[in-house]
Design an enzyme around this catalytic site. Structure first.
Site, PDB file in Angstrom:
ATOM      1  N   CYS A  46       1.107   1.945   0.357  1.00 49.70           N
ATOM      2  CA  CYS A  46       1.284   0.493   0.225  1.00 49.70           C
ATOM      3  C   CYS A  46       2.266   0.157  -0.907  1.00 49.70           C
ATOM      4  O   CYS A  46       2.862  -0.921  -0.925  1.00 49.70           O
ATOM      5  CB  CYS A  46      -0.061  -0.172  -0.065  1.00 49.70           C
ATOM      6  SG  CYS A  46      -1.394   0.449   0.964  1.00 49.70           S
ATOM      7  N   VAL A  83      -1.774  21.933   9.169  1.00 52.32           N
ATOM      8  CA  VAL A  83      -2.704  22.441  10.174  1.00 52.32           C
ATOM      9  C   VAL A  83      -2.029  22.268  11.536  1.00 52.32           C
ATOM     10  O   VAL A  83      -1.610  21.173  11.897  1.00 52.32           O
ATOM     11  CB  VAL A  83      -4.048  21.687  10.119  1.00 52.32           C
ATOM     12  CG1 VAL A  83      -4.962  22.143  11.250  1.00 52.32           C
ATOM     13  CG2 VAL A  83      -4.716  21.925   8.770  1.00 52.32           C
ATOM     14  N   ASP A 289      -6.052   5.988   9.626  1.00 51.37           N
ATOM     15  CA  ASP A 289      -5.104   5.488  10.633  1.00 51.37           C
ATOM     16  C   ASP A 289      -5.164   6.249  11.959  1.00 51.37           C
ATOM     17  O   ASP A 289      -4.628   5.792  12.959  1.00 51.37           O
ATOM     18  CB  ASP A 289      -3.665   5.592  10.100  1.00 51.37           C
ATOM     19  CG  ASP A 289      -3.351   4.536   9.059  1.00 51.37           C
ATOM     20  OD1 ASP A 289      -4.253   3.758   8.707  1.00 51.37           O
ATOM     21  OD2 ASP A 289      -2.197   4.496   8.592  1.00 51.37           O
ATOM     22  N   TRP A 440      -9.937 -30.826  -2.209  1.00 48.20           N
ATOM     23  CA  TRP A 440     -10.273 -30.169  -0.936  1.00 48.20           C
ATOM     24  C   TRP A 440      -9.338 -28.974  -0.818  1.00 48.20           C
ATOM     25  O   TRP A 440      -8.134 -29.155  -0.612  1.00 48.20           O
ATOM     26  CB  TRP A 440     -10.019 -31.105   0.257  1.00 48.20           C
ATOM     27  CG  TRP A 440     -11.069 -32.136   0.489  1.00 48.20           C
ATOM     28  CD1 TRP A 440     -11.140 -33.366  -0.072  1.00 48.20           C
ATOM     29  CD2 TRP A 440     -12.192 -32.032   1.368  1.00 48.20           C
ATOM     30  NE1 TRP A 440     -12.231 -34.042   0.389  1.00 48.20           N
ATOM     31  CE2 TRP A 440     -12.899 -33.246   1.285  1.00 48.20           C
ATOM     32  CE3 TRP A 440     -12.677 -31.034   2.218  1.00 48.20           C
ATOM     33  CZ2 TRP A 440     -14.055 -33.485   2.013  1.00 48.20           C
ATOM     34  CZ3 TRP A 440     -13.821 -31.278   2.942  1.00 48.20           C
ATOM     35  CH2 TRP A 440     -14.513 -32.485   2.835  1.00 48.20           C
TER      36      TRP A 440
HETATM   37  C1  LIG Z   1       5.072   0.806   3.518  1.00 53.19           C
HETATM   38  C2  LIG Z   1       3.599   0.675   3.749  1.00 53.19           C
HETATM   39  C3  LIG Z   1       2.911  -0.387   3.178  1.00 53.19           C
HETATM   40  C4  LIG Z   1       1.551  -0.527   3.405  1.00 53.19           C
HETATM   41  N1  LIG Z   1       0.888  -1.576   2.825  1.00 53.19           N
HETATM   42  C5  LIG Z   1      -0.452  -1.724   3.036  1.00 53.19           C
HETATM   43  C6  LIG Z   1      -1.162  -2.786   2.415  1.00 53.19           C
HETATM   44  O1  LIG Z   1      -0.585  -3.598   1.681  1.00 53.19           O
HETATM   45  N2  LIG Z   1      -2.509  -2.891   2.654  1.00 53.19           N
HETATM   46  C7  LIG Z   1      -3.182  -2.000   3.462  1.00 53.19           C
HETATM   47  O2  LIG Z   1      -4.404  -2.115   3.628  1.00 53.19           O
HETATM   48  N3  LIG Z   1      -2.519  -0.962   4.041  1.00 53.19           N
HETATM   49  C8  LIG Z   1      -1.191  -0.810   3.849  1.00 53.19           C
HETATM   50  N4  LIG Z   1      -0.520   0.244   4.427  1.00 53.19           N
HETATM   51  C9  LIG Z   1      -1.257   1.168   5.309  1.00 53.19           C
HETATM   52  C10 LIG Z   1      -1.946   2.271   4.504  1.00 53.19           C
HETATM   53  O3  LIG Z   1      -1.035   2.885   3.655  1.00 53.19           O
HETATM   54  C11 LIG Z   1      -2.527   3.265   5.485  1.00 53.19           C
HETATM   55  O4  LIG Z   1      -3.437   2.592   6.306  1.00 53.19           O
HETATM   56  C12 LIG Z   1      -3.240   4.410   4.779  1.00 53.19           C
HETATM   57  O5  LIG Z   1      -2.352   5.159   3.995  1.00 53.19           O
HETATM   58  C13 LIG Z   1      -3.902   5.312   5.803  1.00 53.19           C
HETATM   59  O6  LIG Z   1      -4.467   6.380   5.152  1.00 53.19           O
HETATM   60  P1  LIG Z   1      -4.759   7.736   5.943  1.00 53.19           P
HETATM   61  O7  LIG Z   1      -5.325   8.679   4.946  1.00 53.19           O
HETATM   62  O8  LIG Z   1      -5.523   7.438   7.165  1.00 53.19           O
HETATM   63  O9  LIG Z   1      -3.329   8.212   6.473  1.00 53.19           O
HETATM   64  P2  LIG Z   1      -2.000   8.583   5.699  1.00 53.19           P
HETATM   65  O10 LIG Z   1      -1.855   7.794   4.465  1.00 53.19           O
HETATM   66  O11 LIG Z   1      -0.907   8.533   6.706  1.00 53.19           O
HETATM   67  O12 LIG Z   1      -2.238  10.098   5.287  1.00 53.19           O
HETATM   68  C14 LIG Z   1      -2.307  11.100   6.225  1.00 53.19           C
HETATM   69  C15 LIG Z   1      -1.854  12.383   5.540  1.00 53.19           C
HETATM   70  O13 LIG Z   1      -2.110  13.457   6.402  1.00 53.19           O
HETATM   71  C16 LIG Z   1      -1.041  14.386   6.310  1.00 53.19           C
HETATM   72  N5  LIG Z   1      -1.048  15.149   7.558  1.00 53.19           N
HETATM   73  C17 LIG Z   1      -0.897  14.669   8.807  1.00 53.19           C
HETATM   74  N6  LIG Z   1      -1.011  15.650   9.704  1.00 53.19           N
HETATM   75  C18 LIG Z   1      -1.239  16.787   9.000  1.00 53.19           C
HETATM   76  C19 LIG Z   1      -1.436  18.137   9.374  1.00 53.19           C
HETATM   77  N7  LIG Z   1      -1.421  18.505  10.641  1.00 53.19           N
HETATM   78  N8  LIG Z   1      -1.640  19.054   8.408  1.00 53.19           N
HETATM   79  C20 LIG Z   1      -1.656  18.682   7.101  1.00 53.19           C
HETATM   80  N9  LIG Z   1      -1.456  17.411   6.685  1.00 53.19           N
HETATM   81  C21 LIG Z   1      -1.267  16.484   7.634  1.00 53.19           C
HETATM   82  C22 LIG Z   1       0.185  13.500   6.124  1.00 53.19           C
HETATM   83  O14 LIG Z   1       1.232  14.217   5.498  1.00 53.19           O
HETATM   84  C23 LIG Z   1      -0.365  12.382   5.244  1.00 53.19           C
HETATM   85  O15 LIG Z   1      -0.167  12.622   3.872  1.00 53.19           O
HETATM   86  C24 LIG Z   1       0.859   0.414   4.206  1.00 53.19           C
HETATM   87  C25 LIG Z   1       1.553   1.490   4.769  1.00 53.19           C
HETATM   88  C26 LIG Z   1       2.898   1.628   4.553  1.00 53.19           C
HETATM   89  C27 LIG Z   1       3.626   2.778   5.171  1.00 53.19           C
END
Ligand SMILES: Cc1cc2nc3c(=O)[nH]c(=O)nc-3n(C[C@H](O)[C@H](O)[C@H](O)COP(=O)(O)OP(=O)(O)OC[C@H]3O[C@@H](n4cnc5c(N)ncnc54)[C@H](O)[C@@H]3O)c2cc1C
Length: 454
Positions: A46, A83, A289, A440
């Site tokens: 973010c 992975v 996500d 309000w």
């Molecule tokens: C520019 C931007 C702005 C954002 N702003 C907001 C905001 O203001 N408010 C909000 O609520 N959300 C925001 N988000 C969304 C938020 O960042 C994501 O929802 C959050 O990071 C999701 O977390 P996650 O751990 O599910 O996935 P990710 O953050 O995508 O992390 C997944 C990780 O898994 C790793 N990975 C994937 N596959 C493999 C594999 N096979 N082996 C090893 N590693 C792997 C990736 O490298 C990554 O580091 C924003 C996103 C972006 C890109």
């Protein structure tokens, strides 16, 4: 015997799950290994637009916990490890070491597995999409690559493809860095997927006010390149010169690994879990996500890729995978965003989404000010409240305004979450003093208008 918990993905969902599990079970009892293919863990995606825009100059500030800090905490983090396969029958993952000194591939056993692979930016299948200078933004490494391109190549013109909130925040960042910024989108208004067109029009006005040129209703047909580097973006209506292109065309859940292994994937493309965040396979959990969630307004399952959910779901996984029993109830899609001085926020369903879902609603839009009319520093604020006609319950809200506008969505989100009647909401005892609001509050005025329409 020591149990082994393996985590795939070292950001919000994965490391929250790992950290929570660590707090509940000690090292002798539970070994925790987390694989992350990138160089960073527990980072704030973010914060990327603010890093690119140089509001935050130190990359380290976007990292909540480094791999070393996690290791000190008893979590065996392996960065630069991808992975590449999950073997459910043998309870093993296949891991590839990506480091230069890497030792190739090997199998790693697990008793419990957490899939937290996040999302990947959607890349339209058009010519030139893989050119140098075309950036998707999802991980911190993506953000570092964009910033490096701005710092080193000193580009003059940027084109943002896609007017979702990530595209808009990146537009602001590049305006801050002094670039000429154009935004193209196949829809007629920015944020068309999350706002109604009338509110999207206000966002368009805000973007123009900060100098972004908009080309709406123009799908991208391809990218012109020179020696493999992007030079222009071709839409159905024009060719826009570009030194750098940012894709804000949305993300899709990265559920392939889990799907290939036989874990159930939903129609949305996200991993299916129950409310305890356990997948269709016992002892395999998923969060963030890469999963689909229940929309508490429509009852449908959908992917809402937000950090708020990733952290909460990660906590639920960390507790349940270590013998606890907590639930993730679902989402209502509350989100806020800032584009220069303008704040945009939404929760629940839009009037358009209600139409698609066949929900009969009234929608009231009002214009007010963020402070008492006479108090210096006030700014216009527009609030839209959507209420179900039959029950009178608030099912959606949108806000566009300046300072103090965006976080007002939280009070409306609380009402949507608790299925509050719009009349009851209009009588809520909210705070008032001239520096904060008119007597309000604008959210109450909008609710009152919706109640009158019922
Ligand atoms: C520019 C931007 C702005 C954002 N702003 C907001 C905001 O203001 N408010 C909000 O609520 N959300 C925001 N988000 C969304 C938020 O960042 C994501 O929802 C959050 O990071 C999701 O977390 P996650 O751990 O599910 O996935 P990710 O953050 O995508 O992390 C997944 C990780 O898994 C790793 N990975 C994937 N596959 C493999 C594999 N096979 N082996 C090893 N590693 C792997 C990736 O490298 C990554 O580091 C924003 C996103 C972006 C890109």
């Amino acid at each position: 015997m020591t149990e082994r918990l393996v985590v795939i993905g070292g950001d919000a969902a994965g490391m929250t799950a790992a950290s929570r599990a660590r707090r509940r079970r000690d090292l002798v009892d539970l070994e925790i290994v987390a694989f992350e293919r990138g160089p960073y863990t527990s980072y704030s995606a973010c914060g990327i637009p603010y890093f690119v825009g140089d509001l935050v100059s130190d990359l380290g500030e976007l990292v909540a916990r480094t791999p070393e800090e996690h290791r000190r905490n008893g979590i065996d983090v392996r960065i630069a490890h991808e992975v590449i396969g999950i073997h459910l029958d043998r309870r093993r993952v296949r891991v590839r070491d990506l480091s230069a000194a890497g030792a190739g591939e090997r199998d790693e056993p697990f008793d419990q597995l957490v899939v937290a692979t996040g999302a990947v930016p959607y890349r339209p299948a058009v010519p030139g999409i893989d050119a140098d200078g075309v950036f998707g933004v999802q991980t911190l490494a993506d953000g570092v690559a964009v910033r490096r391109a701005i710092d080193d190549r000193k580009p003059r013109r940027a084109v943002i493809v896609g007017g979702g909130y990530i595209g808009l925040e990146m537009a602001e960042a590049l305006v801050r860095r002094g670039l000429e910024v154009a935004l193209v989108d196949r829809t007629e208004q920015p944020m068309a997927a999350t706002l109604d067109a009338d509110m999207g029009a206000l966002v368009a006005k805000s973007l123009r006010a900060v100098g972004v040129t908009l080309h709406m209703g123009e799908p991208v047909e391809g990218f012109d390149t020179d020696g493999g580097t992007v030079r222009a973006v071709r839409t159905t209506g024009r060719t826009l010169p570009a030194d750098v292109v940012i894709l804000g065309t949305g993300v899709r859940p990265d559920s392939r690994l889990a799907g290939d292994a036989g874990v159930q994937i939903g129609d949305s493309g996200g991993i299916v879990t129950d409310a305890r965040m356990e997948t269709s396979v016992e002892g395999v959990w998923a969060a963030g996500d890469c999963v689909e969630s229940v929309d508490l307004v429509t009852g449908r399952r959908r992917v809402v890729a937000l950090g708020t959910h990733a952290n909460k779901q990660g906590r639920v996984v960390g507790i349940n995978a270590t013998g606890g029993d907590v639930r993730f109830p679902g989402v209502i899609g509350t989100a806020a965003s800032k584009i220069c001085a303008y704040e945009v926020a939404r929760s629940g369903i839009t009037e358009r989404e209600a139409g698609v879902a066949g929900v009969d609603v009234v929608a009231a839009t009002i214009e007010s000010t963020s402070r008492a009319g006479y108090f210096p520093g006030g700014a216009p604020i527009t609030v839209k409240v959507v209420a179900e006609r039959r029950s009178g319950k608030i099912v959606g809200a949108q806000i566009v305004g300046e300072e103090g506008a965006g976080k007002r969505i939280d009070v409306l989100a609380t009402a949507i979450w608790n299925r509050m009647h719009v009349e009851e909401f209009a009588n809520l005892d909210l705070s008032y003093a001239p520096p904060f609001a008119p007597v309000w509050d604008p959210v109450l005025v909008a609710a009152r208008k919706a109640a009158d329409m019922l």
